[in-house]
Design a protein around this motif. Structure first.
Motif, short mmCIF file in Angstrom:
data_model
loop_
_atom_site.label_atom_id
_atom_site.label_comp_id
_atom_site.label_asym_id
_atom_site.label_seq_id
_atom_site.Cartn_x
_atom_site.Cartn_y
_atom_site.Cartn_z
N GLY A 4 -32.60 7.26 -3.15
CA GLY A 4 -33.07 8.58 -2.75
C GLY A 4 -31.97 9.44 -2.16
N ALA A 5 -31.11 8.83 -1.34
CA ALA A 5 -30.00 9.57 -0.74
C ALA A 5 -28.96 9.97 -1.78
N ALA A 6 -28.77 9.13 -2.79
CA ALA A 6 -27.74 9.39 -3.79
C ALA A 6 -28.17 10.41 -4.84
N ARG A 7 -29.47 10.51 -5.10
CA ARG A 7 -29.92 11.34 -6.23
C ARG A 7 -29.70 12.82 -6.02
N GLY A 8 -29.55 13.27 -4.78
CA GLY A 8 -29.23 14.67 -4.56
C GLY A 8 -27.86 15.04 -5.09
N THR A 9 -26.99 14.07 -5.15
CA THR A 9 -25.64 14.27 -5.65
C THR A 9 -25.49 13.75 -7.07
N PHE A 10 -26.10 12.60 -7.35
CA PHE A 10 -26.01 11.96 -8.65
C PHE A 10 -27.41 11.80 -9.24
N PRO A 11 -27.85 12.76 -10.05
CA PRO A 11 -29.20 12.66 -10.60
C PRO A 11 -29.37 11.52 -11.60
N HIS A 12 -28.25 11.00 -12.11
CA HIS A 12 -28.32 9.94 -13.12
C HIS A 12 -27.88 8.62 -12.51
N ILE A 13 -28.80 7.68 -12.41
CA ILE A 13 -28.53 6.38 -11.80
C ILE A 13 -29.16 5.28 -12.64
N VAL A 14 -28.39 4.23 -12.93
CA VAL A 14 -28.95 3.03 -13.54
C VAL A 14 -28.74 1.88 -12.56
N ALA A 15 -29.84 1.22 -12.22
CA ALA A 15 -29.79 0.04 -11.36
C ALA A 15 -30.02 -1.18 -12.24
N VAL A 16 -29.16 -2.18 -12.12
CA VAL A 16 -29.29 -3.40 -12.90
C VAL A 16 -29.89 -4.47 -12.00
N ASP A 17 -31.17 -4.73 -12.22
CA ASP A 17 -31.87 -5.74 -11.42
C ASP A 17 -31.45 -7.12 -11.92
N ASP A 18 -30.72 -7.83 -11.08
CA ASP A 18 -30.08 -9.08 -11.50
C ASP A 18 -30.96 -10.29 -11.12
N GLY A 19 -32.16 -10.32 -11.69
CA GLY A 19 -33.05 -11.45 -11.44
C GLY A 19 -33.62 -11.49 -10.04
N SER A 20 -33.86 -10.32 -9.44
CA SER A 20 -34.40 -10.28 -8.07
C SER A 20 -35.73 -11.02 -7.98
N ARG A 21 -35.94 -11.64 -6.83
CA ARG A 21 -37.20 -12.34 -6.57
C ARG A 21 -38.14 -11.48 -5.73
N ASP A 22 -37.71 -10.28 -5.37
CA ASP A 22 -38.56 -9.40 -4.58
C ASP A 22 -38.93 -8.16 -5.41
N ASP A 23 -39.28 -7.10 -4.71
CA ASP A 23 -39.80 -5.88 -5.35
C ASP A 23 -38.70 -4.86 -5.64
N SER A 24 -37.46 -5.31 -5.75
CA SER A 24 -36.33 -4.39 -5.89
C SER A 24 -36.47 -3.46 -7.08
N ALA A 25 -36.79 -4.01 -8.24
CA ALA A 25 -36.84 -3.20 -9.46
C ALA A 25 -37.86 -2.08 -9.34
N ARG A 26 -39.06 -2.39 -8.84
CA ARG A 26 -40.10 -1.38 -8.73
C ARG A 26 -39.70 -0.31 -7.71
N GLN A 27 -39.08 -0.71 -6.60
CA GLN A 27 -38.65 0.27 -5.61
C GLN A 27 -37.57 1.19 -6.19
N ALA A 28 -36.65 0.63 -6.99
CA ALA A 28 -35.60 1.45 -7.61
C ALA A 28 -36.20 2.45 -8.60
N GLU A 29 -37.17 2.00 -9.39
CA GLU A 29 -37.83 2.91 -10.32
C GLU A 29 -38.58 4.01 -9.59
N ARG A 30 -39.27 3.65 -8.53
CA ARG A 30 -40.01 4.65 -7.75
C ARG A 30 -39.07 5.72 -7.18
N ALA A 31 -37.85 5.31 -6.83
CA ALA A 31 -36.88 6.24 -6.25
C ALA A 31 -36.21 7.11 -7.31
N GLY A 32 -36.41 6.80 -8.59
CA GLY A 32 -35.89 7.67 -9.65
C GLY A 32 -34.78 7.10 -10.50
N ALA A 33 -34.45 5.83 -10.31
CA ALA A 33 -33.40 5.22 -11.12
C ALA A 33 -33.98 4.65 -12.41
#
Length: 234
Positions: A35-64
Motif C-alpha cells: 500500500g505504501a509503495a503503490r503511490g509511487t510504483f503502481p506496478h508491483i509483482v509479488a512472488v509468493d514463495d510457498g508461504s504457509r500464511d495469508d501472504s498471497a491474499r494480503q498482497a492481492e488485496r493491496a493491489g499487487a
C-alpha cells in the motif's frame, strides 16, 4: 562506477518501473508495504514463495499481481521468477527489487530509478553506508564490510554494500540476470552477473528501517554470517 550526481525528486508515479517483491510468510506486514509503495510504483509483482500464511491474499488485496511458487524455493528463485514475469509480460524499462518486510523506502527506490533514467545507468545498487549513520551494529557492520570487499574484488566493482536487496535494473541489465542460487548466495551471484554486463552503474544512499519484526525475519547477525559463508564458498 559512475560519479554520483544530484537527482531531482520526481513526485509523479514511476510508471516505467515495476517492483519485484519476494514474499514468504509476511502476511502481517505485506499489505501495508505494498500500500505504501503503490503511490509511487503502481506496478508491483509479488512472488509468493510457498508461504504457509495469508501472504498471497494480503498482497492481492493491496493491489499487487501475485505469482505463486507451490513450495518454498528461496529468495533467489523468487527474484528470478519476478524478473522473468516483468520481462515476459510487460514493457517496463526498469525493475526494482524490493523486500517484503518493510525495511525499504519507496522514496529511495524512486530516487534510484530517477538516477538510472537521468544518468543513463544500467543498474543502481542501494547502500546503507554511503551517507550518515546506519542502524547496523558493529559486528554486523564488520561482516557486511568484509562481504563488500570480497564482492568488490571478485566482481571488479567497488562497492560499500554488496548485500542490499534494494536494486534498480534497467531492462537490458535485467535480461542478463539468470540466478541459479535459490537462497542467500543469490546476492553475490547477481553482483557477478551485473558486473559482467559492463553497463554503467553506481551505488545510491538508502535508509534501511530495522524493526523488531524485520530482525526476527532474518536481519540477525547469524544471517549476515550465513551471507558471508555463502559468498566465500559459492
Amino acid at each position: 562506477m559512475s560519479t554520483p550526481t544530484a537527482s531531482r525528486q520526481d513526485p509523479s508515479p514511476a510508471t516505467d518501473a515495476w517492483l519485484v517483491i519476494p514474499l514468504y510468510n509476511e502476511a502481517q506486514v505485506i499489505g501495508s508495504v505494498i500500500g505504501a509503495a503503490r503511490g509511487t510504483f503502481p506496478h508491483i509483482v509479488a512472488v509468493d514463495d510457498g508461504s504457509r500464511d495469508d501472504s498471497a491474499r494480503q498482497a492481492e488485496r493491496a493491489g499487487a499481481i501475485v505469482v505463486r511458487h507451490p513450495v518454498n524455493r528461496g529468495q533467489g528463485a523468487a527474484l528470478q521468477t519476478g524478473i522473468d514475469y516483468v520481462l515476459d509480460r510487460t514493457n517496463a524499462d526498469y525493475i526494482v527489487t524490493f523486500d517484503a518486510d518493510g525495511q525499504h523506502s519507496p522514496d529511495d527506490a524512486r530516487a534510484m530509478v530517477s538516477a538510472a533514467r537521468e544518468e543513463g545507468l544500467g543498474f543502481v545498487l542501494g547502500s546503507r553506508f554511503l551517507e550518515g549513520p546506519s542502524p547496523v551494529g558493529p559486528a554486523k557492520r564488520f561482516i557486511l564490510g568484509l562481504a563488500a570487499k570480497v564482492s568488490s574484488r571478485s566482481s571488479g566493482m567497488r562497492m560499500t554494500d554488496a548485500h542490499n536487496g534494494l536494486r534498480v535494473l534497467r531492462r537490458d541489465a535485467a535480461e542478463r540476470i539468470n540466478l541459479q542460487q535459490d537462497r542467500m548466495a543469490h546476492a553475490s551471484e547477481i553482483i557477478r552477473q551485473l558486473a559482467a554486463t559492463g553497463l554503467p552503474w553506481r551505488e545510491h544512499p538508502v535508509t534501511i528501517t530495522y524493526t523488531d519484526y524485520s530482525r526476527a525475519k532474518g536481519q540477525s547477525l547469524w544471517n549476515s554470517i550465513n551471507i558471508l559463508v555463502d559468498l566465500l564458498f559459492s
